[in-house]
Design an enzyme around this catalytic site. Sequence first.
Site, PDB file in Angstrom:
ATOM      1  N   ASP A  28       0.794  -1.248   0.000  1.00 40.37           N
ATOM      2  CA  ASP A  28       0.000   0.000   0.000  1.00 40.37           C
ATOM      3  C   ASP A  28       0.824   1.296   0.000  1.00 40.37           C
ATOM      4  OD1 ASP A  28      -1.920  -1.937   0.268  1.00 40.37           O
ATOM      5  OD2 ASP A  28      -2.682  -1.247   2.197  1.00 40.37           O
ATOM      6  N   LYS A  40      -7.113  -4.853  -2.568  1.00 37.62           N
ATOM      7  CA  LYS A  40      -7.806  -5.318  -1.366  1.00 37.62           C
ATOM      8  C   LYS A  40      -8.753  -4.232  -0.869  1.00 37.62           C
ATOM      9  CE  LYS A  40      -3.937  -4.003   1.689  1.00 37.62           C
ATOM     10  NZ  LYS A  40      -4.621  -3.134   2.639  1.00 37.62           N
ATOM     11  N   CYS A  72      -1.881  -2.419   8.039  1.00 39.51           N
ATOM     12  CA  CYS A  72      -1.818  -3.313   6.882  1.00 39.51           C
ATOM     13  C   CYS A  72      -0.538  -4.135   6.838  1.00 39.51           C
ATOM     14  CB  CYS A  72      -2.003  -2.504   5.598  1.00 39.51           C
ATOM     15  SG  CYS A  72      -3.633  -1.717   5.529  1.00 39.51           S
TER      16      CYS A  72
END
Length: 201
Positions: free
Chosen positions: A9, A108, A153
């Site tokens: 990310d 995601k 995350c």
Amino acid sequence: MKKALIVVDVQNDFCEGGSLAVPGASEIIPFINRLMEKGNYDEIVFTQDWHPAEHKSFASNNDRQVGETIILNGIPQFMWPDHCVQGTFGAEFHKDLDVSKATKIFQKGTHPDIDSYSGFQDNNHFLKTGLEDYLKYHDIQIVEIVGLALDYCVKYTCLDAMEAGFVPMLHFQGTRAVNVKPDSAKNTIYDLLQHHVTIVG
């Protein structure tokens, strides 16, 4: 043993100026680029937060304030600002990240009703992203992990990698914490060590 790098990310909304900026986020990008260039990885996998605009983890969609916690699908859900909305600039990878090195990108957080911190599956463990199957298909045994944010995350990607039978190694230089809770980064590292995740300086 075959190894992969998982880059979690590294997107505009998590970097300086983004809607959910992680302090010092852009500082890790040169380190990640060097790893990709010199790490001799068999696979380099990116994860990408990719939320629909109506995602239930957004405070704005629940008439709540950022920082509150609600129960969503039976588990606590922290209320975040709108971030990484599909098709927006905030959801794009940071311009300085060498995206050309990625062998595969997994998105995601695409289901509006379930958040997904881990690159492997959603928070309820209902929906898998395909990352585990991809790595196992390519006979990966070791996964090295970098990206954003350490205390969410990245943490859950590390834990799920361990649970899936991989050997996870976190590059401390290649991550930063969002720190929405006191001592979040320190507690995350302690938790990962307790779960036998290797921390690399």
